[in-house]
Write a protein that holds these residues in place. Structure first.
Motif, mmCIF file in Angstrom:
data_model
loop_
_atom_site.group_PDB
_atom_site.id
_atom_site.type_symbol
_atom_site.label_atom_id
_atom_site.label_comp_id
_atom_site.label_asym_id
_atom_site.label_seq_id
_atom_site.Cartn_x
_atom_site.Cartn_y
_atom_site.Cartn_z
ATOM 1 N N ILE A 48 33.812 5.051 -6.615
ATOM 2 C CA ILE A 48 34.218 3.673 -6.303
ATOM 3 C C ILE A 48 34.481 3.519 -4.806
ATOM 4 C CG2 ILE A 48 35.137 3.200 -8.602
ATOM 5 C CD1 ILE A 48 37.959 3.639 -7.432
ATOM 6 N N VAL A 49 34.658 4.641 -4.094
ATOM 7 C CA VAL A 49 34.770 4.646 -2.627
ATOM 8 C C VAL A 49 33.735 5.632 -2.092
ATOM 9 C CG1 VAL A 49 36.214 5.173 -0.629
ATOM 10 C CG2 VAL A 49 37.218 4.058 -2.636
ATOM 11 N N GLN A 50 32.772 5.128 -1.329
ATOM 12 C CA GLN A 50 31.724 5.996 -0.784
ATOM 13 C C GLN A 50 31.517 5.722 0.696
ATOM 14 O OE1 GLN A 50 28.182 6.771 -3.585
ATOM 15 N NE2 GLN A 50 28.821 4.702 -4.131
ATOM 16 N N LEU A 51 31.126 6.760 1.413
ATOM 17 C CA LEU A 51 30.831 6.658 2.844
ATOM 18 C C LEU A 51 29.346 6.914 3.055
ATOM 19 C CD1 LEU A 51 32.094 6.462 5.783
ATOM 20 C CD2 LEU A 51 32.070 8.970 5.752
ATOM 21 N N ILE A 52 28.678 6.004 3.759
ATOM 22 C CA ILE A 52 27.259 6.177 4.087
ATOM 23 C C ILE A 52 27.101 7.418 4.967
ATOM 24 C CG2 ILE A 52 25.314 5.182 5.349
ATOM 25 C CD1 ILE A 52 25.751 3.755 2.754
ATOM 26 N N GLU A 53 26.135 8.262 4.621
ATOM 27 C CA GLU A 53 25.938 9.515 5.357
ATOM 28 C C GLU A 53 24.955 9.380 6.512
ATOM 29 O OE1 GLU A 53 25.152 12.748 2.653
ATOM 30 O OE2 GLU A 53 26.592 11.998 1.177
ATOM 31 N N ASP A 54 24.069 8.413 6.426
ATOM 32 C CA ASP A 54 23.086 8.167 7.482
ATOM 33 C C ASP A 54 23.752 7.361 8.590
ATOM 34 O OD1 ASP A 54 20.963 7.505 9.094
ATOM 35 O OD2 ASP A 54 19.935 6.263 7.594
ATOM 36 N N THR A 55 23.895 7.931 9.783
ATOM 37 C CA THR A 55 24.573 7.245 10.886
ATOM 38 C C THR A 55 23.601 6.514 11.818
ATOM 39 O OG1 THR A 55 24.561 9.270 12.238
ATOM 40 C CG2 THR A 55 26.503 8.874 10.850
ATOM 41 N N THR A 56 22.335 6.416 11.438
ATOM 42 C CA THR A 56 21.385 5.654 12.250
ATOM 43 C C THR A 56 21.493 4.169 11.904
ATOM 44 O OG1 THR A 56 19.533 5.743 10.677
ATOM 45 C CG2 THR A 56 19.822 7.637 12.167
ATOM 46 N N ARG A 57 20.852 3.349 12.722
ATOM 47 C CA ARG A 57 20.898 1.902 12.484
ATOM 48 C C ARG A 57 20.208 1.508 11.186
ATOM 49 N NH1 ARG A 57 19.859 -0.845 18.458
ATOM 50 N NH2 ARG A 57 21.718 0.041 19.468
ATOM 51 N N ALA A 58 19.343 2.394 10.706
ATOM 52 C CA ALA A 58 18.602 2.080 9.479
ATOM 53 C C ALA A 58 19.548 1.835 8.310
ATOM 54 C CB ALA A 58 17.639 3.218 9.149
ATOM 55 N N SER A 59 20.641 2.602 8.234
ATOM 56 C CA SER A 59 21.565 2.436 7.108
ATOM 57 C C SER A 59 22.286 1.093 7.185
ATOM 58 C CB SER A 59 22.574 3.583 7.070
ATOM 59 O OG SER A 59 23.367 3.616 8.249
ATOM 60 N N SER A 60 22.631 0.668 8.397
ATOM 61 C CA SER A 60 23.262 -0.649 8.553
ATOM 62 C C SER A 60 22.318 -1.744 8.093
ATOM 63 C CB SER A 60 23.657 -0.885 10.012
ATOM 64 O OG SER A 60 24.666 0.004 10.415
ATOM 65 N N LYS A 61 21.051 -1.624 8.452
ATOM 66 C CA LYS A 61 20.081 -2.649 8.063
ATOM 67 C C LYS A 61 19.887 -2.668 6.549
ATOM 68 C CE LYS A 61 17.618 -3.049 12.433
ATOM 69 N NZ LYS A 61 16.308 -3.045 13.129
ATOM 70 N N GLU A 62 19.915 -1.481 5.926
ATOM 71 C CA GLU A 62 19.798 -1.443 4.469
ATOM 72 C C GLU A 62 20.969 -2.166 3.809
ATOM 73 O OE1 GLU A 62 18.322 2.055 2.202
ATOM 74 O OE2 GLU A 62 18.353 3.047 4.151
#
Length: 412
Positions: free
Chosen positions: A173-187
Motif C-alpha cells: 500500500i506504500v511503494q517507492l518508484i525505483e527508476d530515478t530517471t525522468r521516464a518514471s515521472s512521465k509514466e
C-alpha cells in the motif's frame, strides 16, 4: 529492479485493503510505522550520508539542508506520523444528508481517492509524511522521490513498509518508484486507470511539467513567491522581527518570504534597520525608490519580483499605499502566502479581502503555512490552486466523496 508499471499495477491490486481499513487498523499501522522508523535510524542516517556525499557540489548548499537528516529530524518524522494517528479519521464522514421530494434519502459521504501518486524532490522527510497521510486517509500511495535523495527515501520507505507488514496489512500500500530517471515521472503522469490523484511537490520546473504533461488529475502545489507588506502604521521594531523570521529562519522552503513591500512613509527608517539586521546574510535587490535607502543593495530586475529564490535573497519595493501593494501582489504572487504588518483596520480589511492567495497573515510571518502548524498533522503539500483543495493539504484534502441514495423500490 521493479518497473514503474509493475509498481502501479500492484498499487491498483492492493488498494482495497487500505481503502476499506477501519480506523483501528489504520491507527495500528501508523503506530508500527513510527516505531519502525525510529528503529531504523542508523540505517536511514547511513543512507542519507551517502546521498549527501554524492549531492555535494551538484546542488546548492542551501538545498543540502533539505536533504540532510539527523536523529532529531527522524524523531520529528515519527512524531508527525503519530500526530496523524491522533487526528480524526476523514473517511466515512457524512457531508450532507437529506430526503428528496421523490422520497429518496440522499447521503453524501467521504471516501478515499484510491491510489495517490506523489512526485517530489530532495526532501526525504516527505516520504514519511505522505505515507502517513495516505494510510490515515485510506489511500494506497506510489512515491517518486528525487534521485539525489533516493537512498534516504528508500531506507525510510523500507522501515515504513516493515511497520505496515507487522500491523497485518500488505506493505505494497506504500511503494517507492525505483527508476530515478525522468521516464518514471512521465509514466506516473500518464498512469490513467492506476493513479487517481497525482501531487507534485518541488520547484516551479517540476510542478509546471506535471501540470502540462499529466493526463491524470493533478493538484498544483508549492511554488511560493510570498510577500510581506509593511504598512505605515506598524511598529518598525516588531516588523523587522517578522521580516527577519520570514526570510532567514529557513529560506529554502516555499513559505519563506521572497518579496518585501514597504510603505514610503516608513521606508527610510525601516530599510535602514533591516539592512543592519540582515548585515551580509541576505542579498537585497531593490527597486529604484528602495535603492535610495539601501546603497548596499543591487538594482532589482523586473523578474526579481516574480522569482522564488529559495535562498538568502530578497526583492524590495517601496509603495505609496496598501492598494498599490495589493495590486503588485496579485500580479506577481503564486497564490501561496502573503502577510500585512499593520495597525490600521481599514488597510488590514482591504488586504485580507482583496489579496487572492491561499493563506493571508495579519501581523505574522509567512513561515506558518504548514500542515503541522495549521493543526493538520504533517502535510502532503500546499495547494496554490482553487479546485478541491487550497493551502496546506491534510487528511480531508485526500478524500473524495460519493452519494448514497436509499429508496423504497422507487422509480422515476
Amino acid at each position: 529492479m521493479k518497473t514503474t508499471q509493475t509498481i502501479l499495477q500492484t498499487a491498483k491490486e492492493v488498494k482495497a485493503s487500505i481503502n476499506f481499513a477501519t480506523t483501528v487498523q489504520k491507527n495500528e499501522i501508523l503506530t508500527a510505522m513510527a516505531a519502525e522508523l525510529l528503529k531504523a535510524t542508523p540505517t536511514i542516517l547511513a543512507a542519507n550520508a551517502e546521498d549527501l556525499a554524492q549531492a555535494k557540489g551538484q546542488i546548492a548548499d542551501i538545498m543540502l539542508d533539505r536533504l540532510m537528516l539527523n536523529e532529531a529530524r527522524i524523531e520529528d518524522m515519527a512524531a508527525g506520523i503519530l500526530a496523524v494517528k491522533a487526528l480524526n479519521d476523514p473517511i466515512g464522514r457524512v457531508l450532507e444528508e437529506r430526503t428528496l421530494e421523490n422520497g429518496l434519502e440522499l447521503t453524501k459521504r467521504s471516501v478515499p481517492f484510491g491510489v495517490l501518486g506523489m512526485i517530489y524532490e530532495s526532501r526525504p522527510n516527505v516520504t514519511a509524511d505522505v505515507a502517513a497521510l495516505a494510510v490515515k486517509s485510506g489511500n494506497a500511495v506510489v512515491l517518486r522521490g528525487g534521485k539525489e535523495a533516493y537512498r534516504s527515501s528508500k531506507a525510510i520507505c523500507d522501515a515504513l513498509r516493515q511497520g505496515i507488514k507487522q500491523a497485518g496489512l500488505n506493505p505494497d500500500i506504500v511503494q517507492l518508484i525505483e527508476d530515478t530517471t525522468r521516464a518514471s515521472s512521465k509514466e506516473m503522469m500518464k498512469a490513467k486507470g492506476y493513479i487517481d490523484l497525482l501531487i507534485p511537490r518541488g520547484g516551479a520546473g517540476l510542478i509546471q511539467t506535471v501540470m502540462q504533461e499529466a493526463t491524470v488529475p493533478v493538484i498544483e502545489t508549492g511554488t511560493g513567491i510570498c510577500h510581506i507588506y509593511v504598512d505605515q502604521t506598524t511598529d518598525i521594531t516588531q516588523a523587522i522581527k517578522v521580516v527577519n523570521n520570514a526570510k532567514t529562519s529557513r529560506p529554502s522552503v516555499c513559505n519563506s518570504a521572497e518579496v518585501l513591500l514597504v510603505h514610503q512613509a516608513i521606508a527610510k527608517e525601516l530599510l535602514a534597520q533591516l539592512a543592519t539586521t540582515f548585515q551580509d546574510r541576505v542579498e537585497l535587490r531593490a527597486d529604484e525608490r528602495a535603492l535610495n535607502y539601501l546603497p548596499q543593495a543591487t538594482l532589482a530586475k523586473d523578474d526579481d519580483f516574480s522569482t522564488e529564490f529559495l535562498d538568502y535573497i530578497m526583492a524590495i519595493k517601496v509603495v505609496d499605499s496598501v492598494d498599490e501593494a495589493i495590486v503588485h501582489i496579485n500580479q506577481h504572487s503564486t497564490g501561496h502566502s502573503e502577510s500585512i504588518l499593520s495597525d490600521d483596520p481599514v488597510a488590514i480589511m482591504k488586504f485580507t479581502e482583496q489579496v487572492d492567495s491561499s493563506s493571508i497573515y495579519v501581523n505574522a510571518s509567512t513561515r506558518f503555512t504548514d500542515g503541522g502548524e495549521f493543526g493538520l498533522g504533517c502535510e502532503i503539500g500546499i495547494s496554490t490552486q482553487k479546485m478541491h483543495a487550497r493551502g496546506p493539504m491534510g487528511l480531508r484534502e485526500l478524500t473524495s466523496y460519493k452519494y448514497i441514495l436509499k429508496g423504497n423500490h422507487t422509480i422515476r
